[in-house]
Design a protein around this motif. Structure first.
Motif, PDB file in Angstrom:
ATOM      1  N   CYS A 225       0.813  -1.222   0.000  1.00 28.35           N
ATOM      2  CA  CYS A 225       0.000   0.000   0.000  1.00 28.35           C
ATOM      3  C   CYS A 225       0.844   1.267   0.000  1.00 28.35           C
ATOM      4  O   CYS A 225       0.300   2.369  -0.132  1.00 28.35           O
ATOM      5  N   GLY A 226       2.151   1.119   0.194  1.00 28.93           N
ATOM      6  CA  GLY A 226       3.035   2.282   0.137  1.00 28.93           C
ATOM      7  C   GLY A 226       3.340   2.939   1.465  1.00 28.93           C
ATOM      8  O   GLY A 226       3.778   4.101   1.493  1.00 28.93           O
ATOM      9  N   ALA A 227       3.137   2.230   2.577  1.00 31.38           N
ATOM     10  CA  ALA A 227       3.489   2.797   3.884  1.00 31.38           C
ATOM     11  C   ALA A 227       4.983   3.104   3.921  1.00 31.38           C
ATOM     12  O   ALA A 227       5.804   2.323   3.440  1.00 31.38           O
ATOM     13  N   THR A 228       5.334   4.232   4.511  1.00 22.80           N
ATOM     14  CA  THR A 228       6.740   4.644   4.572  1.00 22.80           C
ATOM     15  C   THR A 228       7.463   4.031   5.753  1.00 22.80           C
ATOM     16  O   THR A 228       8.634   3.641   5.650  1.00 22.80           O
ATOM     17  N   ARG A 229       6.742   3.929   6.881  1.00 25.22           N
ATOM     18  CA  ARG A 229       7.362   3.393   8.091  1.00 25.22           C
ATOM     19  C   ARG A 229       6.504   2.274   8.632  1.00 25.22           C
ATOM     20  O   ARG A 229       5.303   2.464   8.880  1.00 25.22           O
ATOM     21  N   ILE A 230       7.092   1.106   8.796  1.00 25.64           N
ATOM     22  CA  ILE A 230       6.376  -0.064   9.293  1.00 25.64           C
ATOM     23  C   ILE A 230       7.126  -0.577  10.516  1.00 25.64           C
ATOM     24  O   ILE A 230       8.235  -1.110  10.410  1.00 25.64           O
ATOM     25  N   ILE A 231       6.520  -0.403  11.679  1.00 27.13           N
ATOM     26  CA  ILE A 231       7.154  -0.743  12.960  1.00 27.13           C
ATOM     27  C   ILE A 231       6.624  -2.075  13.456  1.00 27.13           C
ATOM     28  O   ILE A 231       5.414  -2.272  13.578  1.00 27.13           O
ATOM     29  N   GLY A 232       7.520  -2.985  13.754  1.00 25.98           N
ATOM     30  CA  GLY A 232       7.133  -4.278  14.295  1.00 25.98           C
ATOM     31  C   GLY A 232       7.362  -4.338  15.792  1.00 25.98           C
ATOM     32  O   GLY A 232       8.382  -3.843  16.283  1.00 25.98           O
ATOM     33  N   VAL A 233       6.411  -4.913  16.522  1.00 23.92           N
ATOM     34  CA  VAL A 233       6.521  -5.059  17.975  1.00 23.92           C
ATOM     35  C   VAL A 233       6.424  -6.538  18.320  1.00 23.92           C
ATOM     36  O   VAL A 233       5.459  -7.211  17.940  1.00 23.92           O
ATOM     37  N   ASP A 234       7.408  -7.046  19.032  1.00 21.60           N
ATOM     38  CA  ASP A 234       7.411  -8.465  19.394  1.00 21.60           C
ATOM     39  C   ASP A 234       8.362  -8.669  20.563  1.00 21.60           C
ATOM     40  O   ASP A 234       9.220  -7.824  20.836  1.00 21.60           O
ATOM     41  N   VAL A 235       8.195  -9.795  21.257  1.00 20.66           N
ATOM     42  CA  VAL A 235       9.113 -10.123  22.358  1.00 20.66           C
ATOM     43  C   VAL A 235      10.419 -10.705  21.831  1.00 20.66           C
ATOM     44  O   VAL A 235      11.422 -10.736  22.532  1.00 20.66           O
ATOM     45  N   ASN A 236      10.407 -11.179  20.585  1.00 21.16           N
ATOM     46  CA  ASN A 236      11.562 -11.843  19.978  1.00 21.16           C
ATOM     47  C   ASN A 236      12.251 -10.899  18.996  1.00 21.16           C
ATOM     48  O   ASN A 236      11.714 -10.601  17.928  1.00 21.16           O
ATOM     49  N   GLU A 237      13.446 -10.440  19.332  1.00 20.62           N
ATOM     50  CA  GLU A 237      14.173  -9.498  18.480  1.00 20.62           C
ATOM     51  C   GLU A 237      14.574 -10.113  17.145  1.00 20.62           C
ATOM     52  O   GLU A 237      14.787  -9.387  16.160  1.00 20.62           O
ATOM     53  N   ASP A 238      14.681 -11.433  17.072  1.00 18.75           N
ATOM     54  CA  ASP A 238      15.047 -12.085  15.814  1.00 18.75           C
ATOM     55  C   ASP A 238      13.991 -11.877  14.732  1.00 18.75           C
ATOM     56  O   ASP A 238      14.275 -12.000  13.539  1.00 18.75           O
ATOM     57  N   LYS A 239      12.765 -11.562  15.160  1.00 18.08           N
ATOM     58  CA  LYS A 239      11.688 -11.374  14.187  1.00 18.08           C
ATOM     59  C   LYS A 239      11.942 -10.165  13.281  1.00 18.08           C
ATOM     60  O   LYS A 239      11.394 -10.086  12.186  1.00 18.08           O
ATOM     61  N   PHE A 240      12.759  -9.227  13.752  1.00 19.68           N
ATOM     62  CA  PHE A 240      13.027  -8.034  12.946  1.00 19.68           C
ATOM     63  C   PHE A 240      13.758  -8.399  11.656  1.00 19.68           C
ATOM     64  O   PHE A 240      13.420  -7.914  10.567  1.00 19.68           O
ATOM     65  N   GLU A 241      14.758  -9.262  11.772  1.00 21.23           N
ATOM     66  CA  GLU A 241      15.507  -9.669  10.575  1.00 21.23           C
ATOM     67  C   GLU A 241      14.601 -10.381   9.588  1.00 21.23           C
ATOM     68  O   GLU A 241      14.682 -10.169   8.381  1.00 21.23           O
ATOM     69  N   PHE A 251      11.909  -1.754  14.741  1.00 17.09           N
ATOM     70  CA  PHE A 251      11.502  -2.814  15.669  1.00 17.09           C
ATOM     71  C   PHE A 251      11.459  -2.259  17.085  1.00 17.09           C
ATOM     72  O   PHE A 251      12.343  -1.490  17.499  1.00 17.09           O
ATOM     73  N   VAL A 252      10.430  -2.639  17.816  1.00 23.52           N
ATOM     74  CA  VAL A 252      10.306  -2.285  19.232  1.00 23.52           C
ATOM     75  C   VAL A 252      10.097  -3.576  20.014  1.00 23.52           C
ATOM     76  O   VAL A 252       9.193  -4.354  19.694  1.00 23.52           O
ATOM     77  N   LYS A 253      10.951  -3.791  21.004  1.00 22.26           N
ATOM     78  CA  LYS A 253      10.779  -4.979  21.833  1.00 22.26           C
ATOM     79  C   LYS A 253       9.622  -4.747  22.794  1.00 22.26           C
ATOM     80  O   LYS A 253       9.532  -3.696  23.439  1.00 22.26           O
ATOM     81  N   ALA A 254       8.734  -5.741  22.878  1.00 21.15           N
ATOM     82  CA  ALA A 254       7.519  -5.584  23.679  1.00 21.15           C
ATOM     83  C   ALA A 254       7.829  -5.261  25.133  1.00 21.15           C
ATOM     84  O   ALA A 254       7.153  -4.446  25.758  1.00 21.15           O
ATOM     85  N   ALA A 255       8.846  -5.901  25.700  1.00 17.84           N
ATOM     86  CA  ALA A 255       9.257  -5.612  27.077  1.00 17.84           C
ATOM     87  C   ALA A 255      10.499  -4.723  27.012  1.00 17.84           C
ATOM     88  O   ALA A 255      11.628  -5.214  26.932  1.00 17.84           O
ATOM     89  N   ASN A 256      10.303  -3.416  26.997  1.00 15.67           N
ATOM     90  CA  ASN A 256      11.403  -2.486  26.794  1.00 15.67           C
ATOM     91  C   ASN A 256      12.259  -2.363  28.048  1.00 15.67           C
ATOM     92  O   ASN A 256      11.756  -2.314  29.169  1.00 15.67           O
TER      93      ASN A 256
END
Length: 390
Positions: A225-241, A251-256
């Motif tokens: 759809c052309g979103a410029t910024r897509i932020i992922g939130v998860d407890v597992n940092e490996d999901k970002f890759e 990427f934002v870790k759920a438990a900061n």
């Protein structure tokens, strides 16, 4: 007498293999079952590929809920070939490639005719264990005991019977691929939520809570759809890759570690909140987090996750009144299966939509329980189960 596999099986019961869930949380048992011929408005399908979804896992575990009916055949994300059709079926024929879906699309009711809804009112969604038009099953074991259906599809069987309202025909020129079956649930749900329900705009900011296959499909839809910024939130940092190939930019870790909630971090990094927030976990507390970091004035929070029965979301009525934000629930991403699945499939064929990247594992039907292990251990996005040779 049921036919084992026969070219003359039309109108007769078929004897084949099915992976039967006899008791909650116990390994599926591959056994010979009888699949009845289709009734009027029904289609019998030879399943070629199916895959395991978290919804299958949820209902596999259920013990104290009305939907906990056993024995049953799970599975609802698949692609197959029509073996035979019942009376009053005109839109598909024997040999057609089809994708069954848990959402009905009758094409006749007000909801199906309206562009505003995908919730068929003639055959409404519910957690039934029978066929949608009949309070009966098409499966029995060799002792004659009924085996229950699951989400109107039951694809963990070499043959299944599905109502025509739950069947989408695929163009005969499109190859029958392992990944195409993912459009029966997961990928369609995520991409559709971004495309149809949220109507994500070019240049917008998106936050996705939960980076399983549904969340990553949302990212894929937001990317398209052309979103410029897509932020992922998860407890597992490996999901970002993993998520970067589907369009994740942050990427934002759920438990900061800085004692800030994920919503607080997102509000800061977006200078006020994301334009679109998607809850893909299935937890009331995560819905509240997603809503909290949704931008005031025009932000939309879309709920895709399935929480346990009885869960409640608590949001201040003052916040609802004064912030101007929207909270939306959606099934199947808001897609109308019979018109939108072919569109997504064409985008896949044209190499715009990524599907193959969601398939991380393949197992033969005999090893279907390995698919459950992989999903439980968090080792796969989608594990494709090869049911029949093409």
């Amino acid at each position: 007498m049921a036919e084992k596999v026969s070219g003359g099986s039309k109108g007769k019961p078929i004897r084949c293999r099915g992976a039967v869930c006899r008791r909650p949380s116990e390994p599926l048992v591959i056994e010979e079952i009888i699949v009845a011929p289709p009734m009027p408005h029904e289609v019998r399908i030879r399943i070629i590929y199916t895959s395991l979804c978290h919804s299958d896992l949820l209902f596999w575990k259920i013990k104290d809920f009305a939907a906990a009916m056993f024995p049953r055949i799970l599975g609802h994300e698949a692609i197959g070939v029509v073996e035979s059709v019942g009376e009053d079926v005109n839109e598909v024929s024997e040999g057609d490639t089809v994708i069954p879906t848990f959402m009905a699309d009758c094409g006749e009711c007000g909801d199906c005719k309206s562009p505003k809804s995908n919730l068929c009112s003639k055959l409404p969604f519910k957690s039934s264990h029978f066929m949608p038009r009949y309070e009966t099953s098409r499966f029995t074991d060799l002792n004659g005991e009924a085996i229950y259906h699951f989400l109107y599809v039951s694809s963990f069987s070499e043959y299944t019977v599905v109502d025509i309202a739950h069947v989408t025909k695929i163009d005969s020129g499109i190859p029958l691929t392992k990944a195409a079956g993912l459009l029966g649930c997961g990928v369609s749900t995520g991409v559709g939520a971004a495309w149809r329900t949220a109507n994500v705009e070019p240049g917008s900011t998106v936050a996705i809570f939960g980076l399983g296959s549904i969340g990553l499909a949302v990212a894929e839809g937001a990317r398209l759809c052309g979103a410029t910024r897509i932020i992922g939130v998860d407890v597992n940092e490996d999901k970002f890759e993993v998520g970067k190939k589907f369009g994740l930019t942050d990427f934002v870790k759920a438990a900061n570690s800085e004692n800030k909630s994920a919503s607080e971090v997102i509000i800061e990094m977006t200078d006020g909140g994301a334009d679109y927030c998607f809850e893909c976990v299935g937890m009331a507390s995560v819905v509240q987090e997603a809503y909290a970091c949704c931008r005031k004035g025009w932000g939309k929070t879309i709920v895709l996750g399935v929480d346990k029965p009885g869960s409640q979301v608590t949001i201040s009525s003052r916040d609802i009144l004064t912030t101007g934000k929207s909270l939306i629930g959606v099934l199947f991403g808001g897609l109308k299966p019979k018109s939108d699945i072919p569109t997504l499939l064409n985008r896949y064929i044209n190499k715009e939509l990524q599907l193959d990247e969601f398939v991380t594992h393949e197992v033969p039907f005999e090893d279907i329980n390995k698919a459950f292990d992989l999903l439980i251990e968090g080792k796969c996005l989608r594990c494709v189960i090869c049911m029949n040779d093409q």
